[in-house]
Write a protein that holds these residues in place. Sequence first.
Motif, PDB file in Angstrom:
ATOM      1  N   GLU A 213      29.511  26.560  26.713  1.00  0.00           N
ATOM      2  CA  GLU A 213      30.324  27.771  26.551  1.00  0.00           C
ATOM      3  C   GLU A 213      30.807  28.288  27.905  1.00  0.00           C
ATOM      4  N   ASP A 214      29.998  28.119  28.925  1.00  0.00           N
ATOM      5  CA  ASP A 214      30.419  28.508  30.266  1.00  0.00           C
ATOM      6  C   ASP A 214      31.629  27.675  30.693  1.00  0.00           C
ATOM      7  N   PHE A 215      31.573  26.380  30.428  1.00  0.00           N
ATOM      8  CA  PHE A 215      32.697  25.504  30.758  1.00  0.00           C
ATOM      9  C   PHE A 215      33.946  25.917  29.987  1.00  0.00           C
ATOM     10  N   GLN A 286      47.028  51.594  28.258  1.00  0.00           N
ATOM     11  CA  GLN A 286      46.523  50.361  27.670  1.00  0.00           C
ATOM     12  C   GLN A 286      45.314  49.853  28.453  1.00  0.00           C
ATOM     13  N   GLN A 287      44.550  48.968  27.817  1.00  0.00           N
ATOM     14  CA  GLN A 287      43.441  48.327  28.506  1.00  0.00           C
ATOM     15  C   GLN A 287      43.979  47.401  29.598  1.00  0.00           C
ATOM     16  N   ASP A 288      43.124  47.094  30.556  1.00  0.00           N
ATOM     17  CA  ASP A 288      43.523  46.175  31.608  1.00  0.00           C
ATOM     18  C   ASP A 288      43.994  44.851  31.016  1.00  0.00           C
ATOM     19  N   LEU A 289      45.073  44.327  31.549  1.00  0.00           N
ATOM     20  CA  LEU A 289      45.571  43.037  31.087  1.00  0.00           C
ATOM     21  C   LEU A 289      44.552  41.937  31.379  1.00  0.00           C
ATOM     22  N   TYR A 290      43.926  42.009  32.541  1.00  0.00           N
ATOM     23  CA  TYR A 290      42.906  41.034  32.911  1.00  0.00           C
ATOM     24  C   TYR A 290      41.620  41.785  33.264  1.00  0.00           C
ATOM     25  N   PRO A 291      40.763  42.028  32.260  1.00  0.00           N
ATOM     26  CA  PRO A 291      39.566  42.860  32.474  1.00  0.00           C
ATOM     27  C   PRO A 291      38.363  42.055  32.963  1.00  0.00           C
ATOM     28  N   PHE A 292      38.561  41.241  33.985  1.00  0.00           N
ATOM     29  CA  PHE A 292      37.503  40.381  34.496  1.00  0.00           C
ATOM     30  C   PHE A 292      37.481  40.448  36.017  1.00  0.00           C
ATOM     31  N   VAL A 293      36.357  40.058  36.592  1.00  0.00           N
ATOM     32  CA  VAL A 293      36.201  40.001  38.045  1.00  0.00           C
ATOM     33  C   VAL A 293      35.791  38.586  38.423  1.00  0.00           C
ATOM     34  N   ILE A 294      36.516  37.981  39.352  1.00  0.00           N
ATOM     35  CA  ILE A 294      36.196  36.625  39.795  1.00  0.00           C
ATOM     36  C   ILE A 294      35.346  36.720  41.058  1.00  0.00           C
ATOM     37  N   THR A 295      34.055  36.479  40.900  1.00  0.00           N
ATOM     38  CA  THR A 295      33.119  36.465  42.020  1.00  0.00           C
ATOM     39  C   THR A 295      33.157  35.086  42.682  1.00  0.00           C
ATOM     40  N   PRO A 296      32.530  34.917  43.839  1.00  0.00           N
ATOM     41  CA  PRO A 296      32.491  33.588  44.468  1.00  0.00           C
ATOM     42  C   PRO A 296      31.906  32.507  43.562  1.00  0.00           C
ATOM     43  N   ALA A 297      30.863  32.842  42.798  1.00  0.00           N
ATOM     44  CA  ALA A 297      30.263  31.843  41.901  1.00  0.00           C
ATOM     45  C   ALA A 297      31.241  31.428  40.805  1.00  0.00           C
ATOM     46  N   ILE A 298      31.960  32.393  40.252  1.00  0.00           N
ATOM     47  CA  ILE A 298      32.951  32.088  39.211  1.00  0.00           C
ATOM     48  C   ILE A 298      34.117  31.313  39.813  1.00  0.00           C
ATOM     49  N   ALA A 299      34.528  31.685  41.011  1.00  0.00           N
ATOM     50  CA  ALA A 299      35.605  30.957  41.684  1.00  0.00           C
ATOM     51  C   ALA A 299      35.231  29.493  41.886  1.00  0.00           C
ATOM     52  N   ASN A 300      33.963  29.238  42.205  1.00  0.00           N
ATOM     53  CA  ASN A 300      33.509  27.859  42.378  1.00  0.00           C
ATOM     54  C   ASN A 300      33.665  27.065  41.093  1.00  0.00           C
ATOM     55  N   LYS A 301      33.390  27.704  39.964  1.00  0.00           N
ATOM     56  CA  LYS A 301      33.558  27.028  38.671  1.00  0.00           C
ATOM     57  C   LYS A 301      35.037  26.772  38.376  1.00  0.00           C
ATOM     58  N   LEU A 302      35.894  27.722  38.729  1.00  0.00           N
ATOM     59  CA  LEU A 302      37.330  27.532  38.540  1.00  0.00           C
ATOM     60  C   LEU A 302      37.860  26.430  39.448  1.00  0.00           C
ATOM     61  N   HIS A 303      37.308  26.327  40.650  1.00  0.00           N
ATOM     62  CA  HIS A 303      37.652  25.220  41.537  1.00  0.00           C
ATOM     63  C   HIS A 303      37.335  23.889  40.870  1.00  0.00           C
ATOM     64  N   PHE A 304      36.201  23.822  40.190  1.00  0.00           N
ATOM     65  CA  PHE A 304      35.820  22.581  39.503  1.00  0.00           C
ATOM     66  C   PHE A 304      36.836  22.224  38.423  1.00  0.00           C
ATOM     67  N   ILE A 305      37.233  23.205  37.618  1.00  0.00           N
ATOM     68  CA  ILE A 305      38.230  22.952  36.569  1.00  0.00           C
ATOM     69  C   ILE A 305      39.528  22.463  37.196  1.00  0.00           C
ATOM     70  N   HIS A 306      39.946  23.075  38.292  1.00  0.00           N
ATOM     71  CA  HIS A 306      41.181  22.654  38.965  1.00  0.00           C
ATOM     72  C   HIS A 306      41.084  21.204  39.412  1.00  0.00           C
TER      73      HIS A 306
END
Length: 315
Positions: A213-215, A286-306
Amino acid sequence: TGDWLPAARRGAAPARRFCANAGYDVCNWLLPEGSTDTFCVACRYNHVIPDLTKDGNQGRWSKLEQAKHRLFYSLLRLNLPMQSRAENPTGGLMFNFPDDPADGDPSHKIMTGHDEGEITIALREADDVEREKMRVEMGEHYRTLLGHFRHEVGHYYWNVLVRDAGNTDACRAVFGDDSQDYGAALQAHYQNGPPAGWPEQYVSAYATTHPWEDFAETWAHYLHIVDTLETAVAYGIAVDPSVVRDDSLTQHFEFDPYEAGSFDQILQAWLPLTLAVNSLNRSMGQQDLYPFVITPAIANKLHFIHRLVHHLPFS
């Protein structure tokens, strides 16, 4: 139905035909020149469509197809493999959009999910009121049809690009050991909720459930980011906030996120854009369009997907 000639190329190109689902007002994609197919590249993966004899189901199907076609645009831009069920009977991609049984038994409700390439999106998700009710009940910041499609196809691409491509160890190094019991992990999540401090490591509470689910959640967010940035580029949007004394948040979106060589370039553009669009939404109540925060750990996971989608080395 029928053949059409593009106005700008009349007489210089063969006639084109719309997808057969244009007849239901749920698709406006053209078939390739010279194609003998009946359905477009997005619609040919449908397996179960809604019962169109029921009032309102055609409109719900239209909403589902709008989201699914947006998904397919991204998959095509990224040149990702998309084997059909005919090409791969045990793991090919296909979509089901079933309605809940008429008996009203909550235990019989259709569950949105993925199973070896078979993606099911419960038809009730296309009901805005029902979907918002589920979002609030489940404590989610974000719940959309497009988000469902991007998440569930992430499970499919875990199969294709991770498991079947020999990238399991590299993925586990980033997302954790996926061999842990999924059913037990899911039960524990719904009983106990996410662990304390989860926003530092996970893009959503649901991502804490299991490495799969994280992936899938991270995959969905990667598609959110690149597609939104591409739209900003297409509209010539620039961010240059006067409230900031330096140019740390100044950004002119002049690159193609789908072809970016590094995720750092994408991430550098994403922060200023989300600050701007979230502020615009708040100005409209309205609610935030992107209601998330990308921390360094999350960025590392996004780097992997890229790296995964662009076939780049993981180290």
